[in-house]
Design a protein around this motif. Structure first.
Motif, PDB file in Angstrom:
ATOM      1  N   LEU B  27       0.804  -1.357   0.167  1.00 48.80           N
ATOM      2  CA  LEU B  27       0.032   0.114  -0.193  1.00 48.80           C
ATOM      3  C   LEU B  27       1.067   1.310   0.129  1.00 48.80           C
ATOM      4  O   LEU B  27       0.484   2.295  -0.504  1.00 48.80           O
ATOM      5  CB  LEU B  27      -1.014  -0.042   1.198  1.00 48.80           C
ATOM      6  N   HIS B  58      -7.148   3.230   5.183  1.00 48.18           N
ATOM      7  CA  HIS B  58      -7.251   2.700   4.004  1.00 48.18           C
ATOM      8  C   HIS B  58      -8.730   2.220   3.742  1.00 48.18           C
ATOM      9  O   HIS B  58      -9.517   1.921   4.847  1.00 48.18           O
ATOM     10  CB  HIS B  58      -6.552   1.643   3.261  1.00 48.18           C
ATOM     11  N   LYS B  77      -6.117   2.929  -1.590  1.00 39.70           N
ATOM     12  CA  LYS B  77      -5.463   3.281  -0.744  1.00 39.70           C
ATOM     13  C   LYS B  77      -5.865   4.762  -0.417  1.00 39.70           C
ATOM     14  O   LYS B  77      -6.337   5.538  -1.422  1.00 39.70           O
ATOM     15  CB  LYS B  77      -3.905   3.516  -1.535  1.00 39.70           C
TER      16      LYS B  77
END
Lengths: 279, 81, 68
Positions: B27, B58, B77
């Motif tokens: 991420l 997230h 994200k």
């Protein structure tokens, strides 16, 4: 640079932290820290920075490991007695973490050597045991605009501060000149609890890590003092000094110089001493 | 709903905490709004990884049950920095 | 008057000088101690002439040279 699975596991407890994460761990792996003195303060600093994965760690000390060091210098073992401290430290650090490049300097850090020594590092840590070295490190770091962590320990006490160029006073702002030789006792004469190096050295390692990852507040403009007997930490605000001889508006110190090391702090027969000149 | 996946990650071959560590690192490499698809095992991973991802801020889009007993977690994200 | 000495609130008589405070507080080797008053350092030559006032914050900073 991508992490290997082994690195992800090794640094998982860092990467899990919001303030560190993958980015912060990469900053640590790309970081360069110089530790001057591989003794009571230097030992825990070197161990924690190596374990943390600080990519390049320099360690400077002239001495060899002595039996009387082992009460506190936890990076060395009984089997290391007689070995150069920097070599002994390097072996322990690389055994903990082979990711880390350890640069050893078995030298007496003085005015002639310090400017070249600190040049390639992002952050400098003072783990020395005498005022001449502490003032020398301060002056050189101020002159080269290098951030550094200063600390001192004695008996059941310790204190530390962090200098970042332009962000607060330097060590010389607070203590203008070293005290006269032998006016202030040293660990050699007065003793120190071994764990004090662990407490204060670990705090210095923490400052280096925070500086590298760029998170949190450093001890700039603050002196953190610790008294183990009363178990009291105090963070004392430090004023600046406009007329400081090295970081002030009109500095009189424009290059590093050596103070005399007090006679009783010099290397005695059969004893070892961090960063002392060879006699 | 059609979801465009930007990156795939398989964490079925690792255990806690490396499961989430790998997810977090993946991420970190993405830009705000990009989508990561994570293949993960039933049990501890499917219980903990989505929760930890959410705690990091997230957005969980979907948790799909695959035919082979694994799951696929779709994460968007969110970069709040 | 109330002043803060090394973090602790203390009562001292009006007109107490920094030199008198250092004596009362039994500061060891005061010539080697750096003193800050509120947000400034005080030079040791000025201790006798520095009269403290209510609310002053005094800190003593000590040399500590060990590390090995």
């Amino acid at each position: 640079m991508a992490f290997t699975n082994e690195q992800l596991e090794r640094y998982s407890r860092h990467i899990l932290l919001k303030e560190v994460g993958a980015k912060g761990q990469k900053k640590l792996l790309n970081g360069k820290v110089l530790i001057i003195g591989a003794g009571g303060l230097g030992a825990p600093i070197a161990l924690y920075l190596a374990a943390a994965g600080v990519g390049a760690i320099g360690i400077a000390d002239l001495d060899t490991v002595d039996l009387s060091n082992l009460q506190r210098q936890v990076i060395h073992t009984t089997a290391d007695i007689g070995k150069a401290k920097v070599q002994s430290a390097k072996e322990t650090m690389q055994a903990i973490n082979p990711d880390v490049q350890v640069n050893t300097y078995q030298i007496y850090v003085n005015a002639a050597s310090i400017m070249d020594l600190i040049q390639d590092y992002d952050f400098i840590i003072d783990g020395t045991d005498n005022f001449a070295a502490k003032f020398l490190i301060n002056d050189a770091c101020v002159l080269q605009k290098k951030p550094f962590s200063h600390a001192g320990i004695l008996r059941f006490g310790g204190q530390l501060m962090t200098y970042v160029p332009g962000e607060g006073p330097c060590y010389r702002c607070v203590f203008r000149e070293p005290p006269p030789p032998d006016a202030i006792p040293t660990c050699r004469q007065a003793g120190v609890v071994g764990a004090m190096g662990g407490v204060i050295g670990s705090l210095q390692a923490m400052e280096a890590i925070k500086f590298l990852i760029g998170k949190g507040d450093l001890l700039t403009g603050k002196l953190l003092t610790y008294d183990a007997l009363t178990m009291e930490f105090r963070r004392i605000k430090l004023p600046g000094r406009k007329d400081c001889a090295v970081c002030g508006e009109h500095p009189s110190i424009t290059e590093p110089f050596d103070y005399e090391v007090p006679a009783c702090d010099l290397k005695a027969e059969g004893e070892s001493h961090e960063n002392s000149p060879e006699l | 709903m059609d979801i465009k996946i930007d990156e795939n990650l398989d964490i079925t071959d690792v255990v806690c905490p490396v499961t989430f560590v790998k997810t977090k690192v993946a991420l970190d490499e993405l830009d705000d709004g990009q989508i990561l698809a994570v293949r993960l095992n039933d049990g501890e991973p499917v219980q903990n990884v989505p929760r930890s991802v959410k705690e990091e801020g997230h957005q969980i889009l979907k948790l799909l049950h695959n035919d082979d007993g694994t799951y696929t977690l779709l994460v968007k994200k969110v970069d709040d920095e | 008057m109330t002043i803060i000495v090394a973090g602790d609130k203390k009562e001292y008589a009006e007109g107490t000088t920094l030199a008198a405070l250092i004596e009362k507080e039994n500061i060891d080797s005061p010539q080697y101690v750096t003193v800050s008053l509120n947000d400034d350092f005080v030079e040791s030559g000025a201790f006798a002439d520095t009269v403290l006032k209510d609310g002053d914050n005094i800190e003593f900073l000590y040399f500590m040279g060990g590390g090995a």
